[in-house]
Design a protein around this motif. Structure first.
Motif, PDB file in Angstrom:
ATOM      1  N   ILE A 286     -23.907  52.233 -53.088  1.00 22.60           N
ATOM      2  CA  ILE A 286     -23.540  50.983 -52.522  1.00 22.60           C
ATOM      3  C   ILE A 286     -23.284  49.945 -54.193  1.00 22.60           C
ATOM      4  O   ILE A 286     -22.050  49.392 -54.235  1.00 22.60           O
ATOM      5  N   PHE A 287     -24.873  50.803 -55.159  1.00 20.17           N
ATOM      6  CA  PHE A 287     -24.043  50.159 -56.265  1.00 20.17           C
ATOM      7  C   PHE A 287     -23.152  50.639 -57.521  1.00 20.17           C
ATOM      8  O   PHE A 287     -22.627  49.669 -58.339  1.00 20.17           O
ATOM      9  N   LEU A 288     -22.695  51.707 -56.898  1.00 22.27           N
ATOM     10  CA  LEU A 288     -21.964  53.004 -57.692  1.00 22.27           C
ATOM     11  C   LEU A 288     -20.298  52.458 -57.615  1.00 22.27           C
ATOM     12  O   LEU A 288     -19.752  51.607 -57.747  1.00 22.27           O
ATOM     13  N   GLY A 289     -20.585  51.836 -55.676  1.00 26.07           N
ATOM     14  CA  GLY A 289     -18.984  50.872 -54.893  1.00 26.07           C
ATOM     15  C   GLY A 289     -18.603  49.650 -56.222  1.00 26.07           C
ATOM     16  O   GLY A 289     -18.004  49.382 -56.180  1.00 26.07           O
ATOM     17  N   TYR A 290     -19.894  48.531 -55.761  1.00 28.00           N
ATOM     18  CA  TYR A 290     -19.594  48.084 -56.938  1.00 28.00           C
ATOM     19  C   TYR A 290     -20.000  47.622 -58.104  1.00 28.00           C
ATOM     20  O   TYR A 290     -18.797  47.484 -58.706  1.00 28.00           O
ATOM     21  N   ALA A 291     -19.819  49.056 -58.724  1.00 32.12           N
ATOM     22  CA  ALA A 291     -19.312  48.685 -60.409  1.00 32.12           C
ATOM     23  C   ALA A 291     -18.207  49.103 -60.605  1.00 32.12           C
ATOM     24  O   ALA A 291     -17.196  48.834 -61.302  1.00 32.12           O
ATOM     25  N   CYS A 292     -17.834  49.780 -59.094  1.00 31.43           N
ATOM     26  CA  CYS A 292     -16.730  50.510 -59.629  1.00 31.43           C
ATOM     27  C   CYS A 292     -15.688  49.440 -59.031  1.00 31.43           C
ATOM     28  O   CYS A 292     -14.003  50.087 -58.849  1.00 31.43           O
TER      29      CYS A 292
END
Length: 387
Positions: A198-204
């Motif tokens: 979910i963190f990576l999704g936020y950053a992307c």
């Protein structure tokens, strides 16, 4: 906020696929006694029926993170976004342990509580709400560090029953925790690995704000890069998953062994292959035939509504199946985590029939999802933010 069509299309695709997994899980003749990815007992058809549904949870979680980024960018109000995230996270946790858990087991006494994807997203929202002051890049680096490094935990030499291992296990790996007489909590989705997604999704999330002609090329490059990295690391066969692949009785089963990556918890290789495929889907989503885009967006615009509704529908169909197969109400078992199906009695449907039920479920939910999507688009009631 204007909806991002590629997100709704891809989310709709994986939610349609998700129903196949849950129909199989509740209704397949061997679902209670057989692991569909066990190469000693599975068939290629059963293996891929299960494997294709691996795409659902990581894409669902990743896009939830991206939606948070887009929401914050749209309203540019950190405090409001933080409050909404916190409230929605708590709501999702409550929903998981009540309405969703009941839909899964139909056990009014809740002998089994299970932490799955809804709770993972809820917890992800809560943690993300506490980190919103950080830059998206910093949050992305944290996500990448979790995804790439959490598979190191089993390598750390900790005593089997040490306090540190006992405390860390529920955070990193599936765990069964008895908490009352006759009741257990199953952490099927351990929080730390899913936080990474979910963190990576936020950053992307900023990928979706790029100009239209740039996005497909970027998605294609990222997707292919992730899949190439998956093949490379998997071929080396040392790190990135709980299990290694090995030559099997023939080439097809060797390929199955190569593709058999761990979802519980989501390993580095699991994330690379599933999110790699997601980026390829995002690259072509808005180039699909218009009819396919229209159909998939109906489901993708109302993910939580569809998720809850489809579980209840599948479970009701499961009970109808049991009655039709001659099972008496007194024989139903709801407290043992078998969805009402009694152990020791042959029940369930063939894999071919599972596909027919899956199509029926998806088609049955089309109109309700279409209605609710239109309702959300034309009404501004506060509670619609939580469904």
């Amino acid at each position: 906020m204007k909806r991002i069509e590629s997100i709704d299309i891809v989310r709709g695709i994986v939610m349609i696929i998700m129903a196949l997994d849950h129909v199989r899980d509740l209704m397949h003749e061997n679902s209670i006694s057989q692991i569909p990815t066990d190469l000693n007992t599975t068939t290629p058809f059963l293996f891929f029926t299960r494997w294709i549904t691996h795409l659902c949870a990581p894409i669902f979680v990743f896009l939830a993170g991206s939606s948070v980024f887009l929401s914050l960018k749209n309203n540019n109000d950190l405090k409001t976004t933080k409050q909404l995230l916190l409230k929605r996270g708590l709501w999702l946790l409550l929903l998981e342990f009540t309405i969703v858990n009941f839909a899964i087991f139909f056990d009014i006494r809740f002998h089994t509580l299970i932490v799955e994807v809804i709770a993972s997203i809820g917890l992800g929202f809560i943690i993300l709400s506490l980190l919103l002051k950080l830059s998206a890049k910093a949050i992305g680096y944290i996500g990448l560090a979790i995804i790439f490094c959490h598979n190191l935990l089993p390598i750390i030499p900790l005593a089997e029953h040490s306090l540190i291992r006992t405390l860390l296990a529920p955070l990193f790996s599936p765990t069964l925790i008895p908490f009352l007489p006759g009741r257990v909590l199953i952490i099927g989705y351990p929080p730390i690995p899913w936080l990474g997604i979910i963190f990576l999704g936020y950053a992307c999330g900023h990928f979706f704000t790029l100009q239209s002609h740039k996005k497909p090329k970027l998605f294609l490059k990222v997707g292919l890069g992730a899949l190439i990295l998956f093949v490379t690391i998997r071929f080396i066969n040392i790190y990135g998953d709980n299990g290694i692949w090995a030559p099997q009785k023939n080439g097809l089963f060797t390929f199955l062994s190569f593709m058999d990556v761990s979802k519980y918890p989501p390993s580095l290789l699991f994330c690379l292959v599933t999110l790699g495929i997601m980026f390829l889907l995002l690259a072509v989503a808005e180039k699909l035939p218009k009819d396919i885009q229209k159909i998939t967006m109906v489901y993708g615009k109302v993910p939580l509504f569809y998720f809850v509704l489809h579980f209840y529908l599948i479970h009701i169909i499961t009970l109808v199946m049991l009655f039709m197969q001659g099972i008496q109400w007194s024989e139903f078992e709801f407290a043992k985590g078998t969805f009402g199906r009694p152990k020791g009695i042959e029940t369930g449907l063939s894999l071919g029939s599972i596909y027919l039920v899956w199509v029926f479920v998806v088609l049955t939910l089309y109109k309700p999802c279409q209605w609710f999507g239109n309702y959300k688009a034309t009404h501004k009631k506060w509670w619609l933010k939580y469904i």
